[in-house]
Scaffold this active site. Sequence first.
Site, PDB file in Angstrom:
ATOM      1  N   ASP A  88      66.755  73.177 -11.893  1.00 13.85           N
ATOM      2  CA  ASP A  88      67.879  72.382 -11.399  1.00 13.85           C
ATOM      3  C   ASP A  88      67.389  71.196 -10.555  1.00 13.85           C
ATOM      4  O   ASP A  88      66.492  71.357  -9.728  1.00 13.85           O
ATOM      5  CB  ASP A  88      68.757  73.310 -10.535  1.00 13.85           C
ATOM      6  N   GLU A 136      50.051  81.629 -17.172  1.00 18.92           N
ATOM      7  CA  GLU A 136      49.366  82.920 -16.947  1.00 18.92           C
ATOM      8  C   GLU A 136      50.056  84.034 -17.726  1.00 18.92           C
ATOM      9  O   GLU A 136      49.498  85.100 -17.945  1.00 18.92           O
ATOM     10  CB  GLU A 136      49.410  83.301 -15.467  1.00 18.92           C
TER      11      GLU A 136
END
Length: 585
Positions: free
Chosen positions: A228, A280
């Site tokens: 956002d 990751e």
Amino acid sequence: MVRMSQPAASLSAERLVHAPSTGDEWWRRSVIYQVYPRSFRDSTGDGMGDLPGITAELHHIADLGVDAVWLSPFFRSPQKDAGYDVSDYCDVDPMFGTLDDFDALIAEGDRLGLKIIVDLVPNHCSDAHPLFQAALAAAPGSPERELFHFRDGRGEDGAEPPNNWQSHFGGPAWTRTTDDEGAPGQWYLHLFDSSQPDFNWDSDAVRAEFERILRFWLDRGAGGFRVDVAHALIKEPGLPDWGGRPDGRSIEGFPFSDAPMFGRAAVHDVFRSWRELVEEYDGERILCGEANAHPVETMADWVRPDEMHQTFNFDYLGAAWGAESFRSVVERSLAAFDAVGAPTTWVLSNHDITRHSTRFGLGMTGRVNEGGKLSDLVADEDLGLRRARAASLFTLALPGGVYLYQGEELGLPDFLDLPDEFRQDPTFFRTGGERVGRDGCRVPLPWVAGAPGLGFSTRPGGPGHDDAGTPTSSAWLPQPGNWDRYARDVQAGDPASTLELYRNGLAVRAERGLGLGGLAWLAADAGSADDVTAYRNGRTVVVLNSGDAPTALPAGSLLLESVPGAVDADGRLAPDAAVWLDVEH
Ligand code: NOJ
């Protein structure tokens, strides 16, 4: 398949503007469906949509042929801005369910092959967030206040705000604090409602807290994040006055890249570190920025190779109806995103903007942002729907990623006549009703024609008032009286329906690999260039006619038409319509 008429010579010359993608990651061609949890499906009968309601109906979204779902916020929140005011980022608001319900939604998504993308709100939290409450309780200059933008006021006794910035929702972007005895103190910055204090992203503690939040949802199986207000996290040091429009926007309403609260260079470091973090994890999790920067060339800064995967294309969202308008924004977008090796995304509607079937039916030009006053305008609902279907068909064959907003596959318009007494958007209240706000595009979905609440909720009661005069409705926002025609059960299986148009369009898009394809413009007659635009993506030719006369089509077999009968007996494409043709190379 219908064979088309003789080729129109005028639509044969080609100009390649985008080569097929060399990368094949899913997010380069994805179709992502935005669920607005309040309005998708209510499973408890309280008039508010919830996570179990989404899980129960998720198969409908999968059937549509999309890759992922983006959920607007469902976190703990006082709901002053429909959940974009978060008081606990790592819990589900009880009105939407529990963390177990979220886990069940992820499991159902896995079963159906749908990724679940979470909405992250890093620019600001709720004033009820414990960190902000601690900052209010702490002294000026304290570490607690360092997490936000607290400043002394200007003028006598500090009674004037620290700078001239205005909130996106209207009114000043600063609110003055008072201590327990009511004595006035420092001011805090909020680019949105006063209940949404902005975090200070120069603080390492803020950065660490958000890394924890990202990992929390990734560990639970989230497919990534929609970020956002990604353009606003970092503010110009010193928070200087701004000489342009004080909410930092351009005249057309776009956040202006030069304004001190938007697009600062340092913001990109935040997203570089997040890219490393999401990488990751397995499963190609993504970041999609609500980097509402303008022009589109600056938007591409958020999707450089080591930053986010996607960003919403707000120039496309703001494009006026029409062949020339669409062509120019498509061409500029592809050039801008190709320059950084990122896919372009295509968005026609979301929860902040008047739905495209209404925009195009109102004959609006330019951007309609966050509920400008539309109540005086009379929408032609049928024309709007016809144009919306043409625009959607034009969009679904474009290379790159597509975002769909729940209900657009049903052709829903905005509820323009929503009575003011039901409105909830802070914009309405902060502007004294001058800007009606965004509630009209957030109305609960119609599932079953004729059912109470159109099947969205089992809560009894139509729009009305109780004995005390309080407005009542079977849902948190009432639905218009004429929405039976849009109900999902009426449209399912009807080949002429908007729902089946989307389903067919998405199926052909997938079969033909259009999302990873290229784009070449076909030249139209000089005389019709403003009204007709056509492109080729592999073997698929798309023609859009926004003029008021039928237009000839190139040779090819008809794959899809935006409305039944869009192609007449002479093989010409009707006004306000689009087609997909299969052409031989
Ligand atoms: C953008 C969101 O889409 C909108 O709904 C919200 O009000 C603002 N950001 C503030 O979070």
